[in-house]
Design a protein around this motif. Structure first.
Motif, PDB file in Angstrom:
ATOM      1  N   VAL A 179       5.839  -3.608   4.057  1.00  0.00           N
ATOM      2  CA  VAL A 179       5.191  -2.518   4.776  1.00  0.00           C
ATOM      3  C   VAL A 179       4.693  -3.043   6.116  1.00  0.00           C
ATOM      4  O   VAL A 179       4.260  -4.190   6.220  1.00  0.00           O
ATOM      5  N   LEU A 180       4.785  -2.225   7.140  1.00  0.00           N
ATOM      6  CA  LEU A 180       4.293  -2.613   8.456  1.00  0.00           C
ATOM      7  C   LEU A 180       2.774  -2.636   8.461  1.00  0.00           C
ATOM      8  O   LEU A 180       2.125  -1.754   7.896  1.00  0.00           O
ATOM      9  N   SER A 181       2.203  -3.626   9.122  1.00  0.00           N
ATOM     10  CA  SER A 181       0.747  -3.752   9.179  1.00  0.00           C
ATOM     11  C   SER A 181       0.085  -2.557   9.859  1.00  0.00           C
ATOM     12  O   SER A 181      -1.082  -2.256   9.578  1.00  0.00           O
ATOM     13  N   CYS A 182       0.796  -1.865  10.716  1.00  0.00           N
ATOM     14  CA  CYS A 182       0.231  -0.695  11.397  1.00  0.00           C
ATOM     15  C   CYS A 182       0.218   0.549  10.513  1.00  0.00           C
ATOM     16  O   CYS A 182      -0.428   1.544  10.845  1.00  0.00           O
ATOM     17  N   ASN A 183       0.877   0.489   9.361  1.00  0.00           N
ATOM     18  CA  ASN A 183       0.935   1.632   8.452  1.00  0.00           C
ATOM     19  C   ASN A 183      -0.214   1.526   7.443  1.00  0.00           C
ATOM     20  O   ASN A 183      -0.016   1.254   6.264  1.00  0.00           O
ATOM     21  N   THR A 184      -1.422   1.748   7.939  1.00  0.00           N
ATOM     22  CA  THR A 184      -2.617   1.534   7.125  1.00  0.00           C
ATOM     23  C   THR A 184      -2.688   2.478   5.925  1.00  0.00           C
ATOM     24  O   THR A 184      -3.168   2.076   4.867  1.00  0.00           O
ATOM     25  N   GLU A 185      -2.226   3.703   6.065  1.00  0.00           N
ATOM     26  CA  GLU A 185      -2.221   4.628   4.922  1.00  0.00           C
ATOM     27  C   GLU A 185      -1.364   4.082   3.790  1.00  0.00           C
ATOM     28  O   GLU A 185      -1.752   4.131   2.625  1.00  0.00           O
ATOM     29  N   ALA A 186      -0.186   3.567   4.122  1.00  0.00           N
ATOM     30  CA  ALA A 186       0.695   3.009   3.098  1.00  0.00           C
ATOM     31  C   ALA A 186       0.076   1.772   2.466  1.00  0.00           C
ATOM     32  O   ALA A 186       0.118   1.608   1.235  1.00  0.00           O
ATOM     33  N   LEU A 187      -0.519   0.910   3.264  1.00  0.00           N
ATOM     34  CA  LEU A 187      -1.178  -0.283   2.723  1.00  0.00           C
ATOM     35  C   LEU A 187      -2.257   0.101   1.715  1.00  0.00           C
ATOM     36  O   LEU A 187      -2.339  -0.481   0.627  1.00  0.00           O
ATOM     37  N   MET A 188      -3.074   1.094   2.036  1.00  0.00           N
ATOM     38  CA  MET A 188      -4.121   1.541   1.111  1.00  0.00           C
ATOM     39  C   MET A 188      -3.519   2.154  -0.151  1.00  0.00           C
ATOM     40  O   MET A 188      -4.004   1.927  -1.258  1.00  0.00           O
ATOM     41  N   PHE A 189      -2.447   2.931   0.012  1.00  0.00           N
ATOM     42  CA  PHE A 189      -1.781   3.536  -1.140  1.00  0.00           C
ATOM     43  C   PHE A 189      -1.245   2.459  -2.078  1.00  0.00           C
ATOM     44  O   PHE A 189      -1.456   2.520  -3.294  1.00  0.00           O
ATOM     45  N   TYR A 190      -0.561   1.464  -1.528  1.00  0.00           N
ATOM     46  CA  TYR A 190       0.006   0.403  -2.366  1.00  0.00           C
ATOM     47  C   TYR A 190      -1.091  -0.374  -3.090  1.00  0.00           C
ATOM     48  O   TYR A 190      -0.948  -0.699  -4.267  1.00  0.00           O
ATOM     49  N   GLU A 191      -2.180  -0.647  -2.402  1.00  0.00           N
ATOM     50  CA  GLU A 191      -3.295  -1.342  -3.052  1.00  0.00           C
ATOM     51  C   GLU A 191      -3.871  -0.482  -4.175  1.00  0.00           C
ATOM     52  O   GLU A 191      -4.195  -0.982  -5.246  1.00  0.00           O
ATOM     53  N   LYS A 192      -3.983   0.827  -3.942  1.00  0.00           N
ATOM     54  CA  LYS A 192      -4.466   1.750  -4.981  1.00  0.00           C
ATOM     55  C   LYS A 192      -3.536   1.738  -6.192  1.00  0.00           C
ATOM     56  O   LYS A 192      -3.977   1.890  -7.334  1.00  0.00           O
ATOM     57  N   CYS A 193      -2.253   1.507  -5.954  1.00  0.00           N
ATOM     58  CA  CYS A 193      -1.260   1.449  -7.037  1.00  0.00           C
ATOM     59  C   CYS A 193      -1.208   0.076  -7.709  1.00  0.00           C
ATOM     60  O   CYS A 193      -0.390  -0.151  -8.596  1.00  0.00           O
ATOM     61  N   GLY A 194      -2.047  -0.848  -7.274  1.00  0.00           N
ATOM     62  CA  GLY A 194      -2.116  -2.155  -7.918  1.00  0.00           C
ATOM     63  C   GLY A 194      -1.316  -3.253  -7.257  1.00  0.00           C
ATOM     64  O   GLY A 194      -1.249  -4.376  -7.770  1.00  0.00           O
ATOM     65  N   PHE A 195      -0.692  -2.967  -6.116  1.00  0.00           N
ATOM     66  CA  PHE A 195       0.064  -3.993  -5.395  1.00  0.00           C
ATOM     67  C   PHE A 195      -0.897  -4.910  -4.643  1.00  0.00           C
ATOM     68  O   PHE A 195      -1.948  -4.471  -4.174  1.00  0.00           O
ATOM     69  N   ALA A 196      -0.542  -6.167  -4.550  1.00  0.00           N
ATOM     70  CA  ALA A 196      -1.350  -7.148  -3.823  1.00  0.00           C
ATOM     71  C   ALA A 196      -0.496  -7.795  -2.739  1.00  0.00           C
ATOM     72  O   ALA A 196       0.723  -7.932  -2.887  1.00  0.00           O
ATOM     73  N   ILE A 197      -1.148  -8.196  -1.672  1.00  0.00           N
ATOM     74  CA  ILE A 197      -0.448  -8.866  -0.568  1.00  0.00           C
ATOM     75  C   ILE A 197      -0.055 -10.264  -1.024  1.00  0.00           C
ATOM     76  O   ILE A 197      -0.886 -11.025  -1.517  1.00  0.00           O
ATOM     77  N   GLU A 198       1.219 -10.574  -0.851  1.00  0.00           N
ATOM     78  CA  GLU A 198       1.727 -11.916  -1.180  1.00  0.00           C
ATOM     79  C   GLU A 198       1.957 -12.748   0.072  1.00  0.00           C
ATOM     80  O   GLU A 198       1.976 -13.960   0.012  1.00  0.00           O
ATOM     81  N   GLY A 199       2.174 -12.079   1.172  1.00  0.00           N
ATOM     82  CA  GLY A 199       2.437 -12.812   2.398  1.00  0.00           C
ATOM     83  C   GLY A 199       2.489 -11.881   3.592  1.00  0.00           C
ATOM     84  O   GLY A 199       2.455 -10.656   3.466  1.00  0.00           O
ATOM     85  N   ARG A 200       2.582 -12.487   4.742  1.00  0.00           N
ATOM     86  CA  ARG A 200       2.607 -11.727   5.990  1.00  0.00           C
ATOM     87  C   ARG A 200       3.482 -12.471   6.980  1.00  0.00           C
ATOM     88  O   ARG A 200       3.282 -13.662   7.211  1.00  0.00           O
ATOM     89  N   LEU A 201       4.439 -11.773   7.531  1.00  0.00           N
ATOM     90  CA  LEU A 201       5.267 -12.324   8.596  1.00  0.00           C
ATOM     91  C   LEU A 201       4.640 -11.837   9.901  1.00  0.00           C
ATOM     92  O   LEU A 201       4.769 -10.672  10.277  1.00  0.00           O
TER      93      LEU A 201
END
Length: 164
Positions: free
Chosen positions: A121-143
């Protein structure tokens, strides 16, 4: 959540191609992807996303979202992982459709012996980042500064969900 009509979630079929193409062209833009997505032909779409490679959400006869899935590599040692991407039509945001798609994806993946779902997910897509975290996804890395979009550098965030 869903108050009017029941939501149907099923594997994609050949007949869904026009609606999936239209949804891709609507949803994937410089805020949500490194580049806008526009399929050159139905054949090109079907080669990339064959029937059965997505779960689709249908509400009142309208295809309103999907979650696509594929193995990230052809390696046998990587078969326990599915890479996913999700899109929900903007008219259907905040109605629980994305969550229902994610829950269905988790259930199907677990039943097939998949241990990990991954996404980007793009770092600028904050809504998607929050949605994925709400679904239990965790950040593994960042390019860092992986893409240059609309005059700014954007990170590519790698996220994962581990199935029990």
């Amino acid at each position: 959540m869903f108050t009017s009509q029941p939501l149907t979630i099923r594997h994609s079929e050949m007949k869904d191609a026009p609606d999936l193409i239209a949804l891709d062209e609507l949803v994937w833009n410089e805020r949500t992807a490194p580049a806008s997505l526009s399929w050159k032909s139905r054949g090109e779409f079907l080669r990339n996303s064959p029937p059965g490679s997505q779960l689709v959400a249908i509400e009142q006869g309208v295809l309103c979202g999907y979650v696509g899935f594929r193995s990230p590599t052809l390696l046998a040692s990587n078969r326990h992982v599915l890479e996913i991407n999700i899109a929900v039509h903007p008219d259907y945001h905040r109605k629980g459709i994305g969550t229902a798609l994610m829950n269905s994806m988790k259930d199907i993946a677990a039943a097939e012996g998949i241990r990990k779902l991954s996404l980007r997910v793009l770092s600028c897509n904050t809504e998607a980042l929050m949605f994925y975290e709400k679904c239990g996804f965790a950040i593994e890395g960042r390019l860092h500064e992986e893409f240059y979009i609309a005059g700014q550098f954007v990170d590519d965030v790698l996220m994962a969900y581990f199935l029990k």
